[in-house]
Design an enzyme around this catalytic site. Sequence first.
Site, mmCIF file in Angstrom:
data_model
loop_
_atom_site.group_PDB
_atom_site.id
_atom_site.type_symbol
_atom_site.label_atom_id
_atom_site.label_comp_id
_atom_site.label_asym_id
_atom_site.label_seq_id
_atom_site.Cartn_x
_atom_site.Cartn_y
_atom_site.Cartn_z
ATOM 1 N N CYS A 198 0.819 -1.218 0.000
ATOM 2 C CA CYS A 198 0.000 0.000 0.000
ATOM 3 C C CYS A 198 0.851 1.266 0.000
ATOM 4 C CB CYS A 198 -0.990 0.012 1.163
ATOM 5 S SG CYS A 198 -0.252 -0.120 2.804
ATOM 6 N N HIS A 257 -2.498 1.671 7.223
ATOM 7 C CA HIS A 257 -2.712 1.609 5.782
ATOM 8 C C HIS A 257 -2.350 2.955 5.151
ATOM 9 C CE1 HIS A 257 -4.440 0.375 2.019
ATOM 10 N NE2 HIS A 257 -5.403 1.278 2.046
#
Length: 247
Positions: free
Chosen positions: A111, A185
């Site tokens: 990510c 994230h």
Amino acid sequence: REFPNKKLLRVNMEGADQTEIEDKEYQWPPLESDPQIFTDYLTNLGMSSEWHVCEIFGMDDDCLSFVPKPCIGVIVTFNRNTRDDGKPGLGDDSQIVPFYMKQTGTLDNACGIVASLHAILNNQSEIDLLENSILDRFVIGTKELTPAERSTFLEEFKDFKEQHKKEASKGQTEVPTSSKKVNHHFVAFVLNSDNHLIELDGTKDGPALIEENCEDLLKGVSKELQRRLAENIITESLSMMALAKTP
């Protein structure tokens, strides 16, 4: 709001697919949320040294004023309490930005680089790429592909994957071996050609429209993050980095 006692984080993808790979070796190990690591990584991939990634120390005007100008992308690390943030994607076929890609389970903890690709490749008019570099070859190879196909292309791009593993081995924190040890994230925010603030998260259903006619990228992102904090969508454990011109 400032970010007191900022800790370096190893950041992974949150999503249903992640549970399928918890006990397997990472294909794409998590990156440490260190601006220098990101700058070195992107430069090694082929980004012009005229641009760099720098830390944003807080969301108030004083902190934002220290970010070099121009700033053309914001990369944010956060821990979500819920996946419903009130800003759904516009669909993978949305043309609201030039570049969007999905993040699959095979791209387990990619990510950080997916967010970086979203920031860079939606500003190609500003950022030069070294000819025949990994980034240049990625752009050429994915130009006509769908968001899902771009994900597959990255999965199978051996040179890119090897470079990622080299960069993921750097930093002050231990590289985790289980997804249970990483809870954060990365996503990216950019302004599109209509000055709309767009969030780019490979786990969403396409780009997400955050604010129309956004006059200031940094202030727009800060406003949205403060909303998510106030509504308990994300935790206080977050970090912001800017893709900005090298002073």
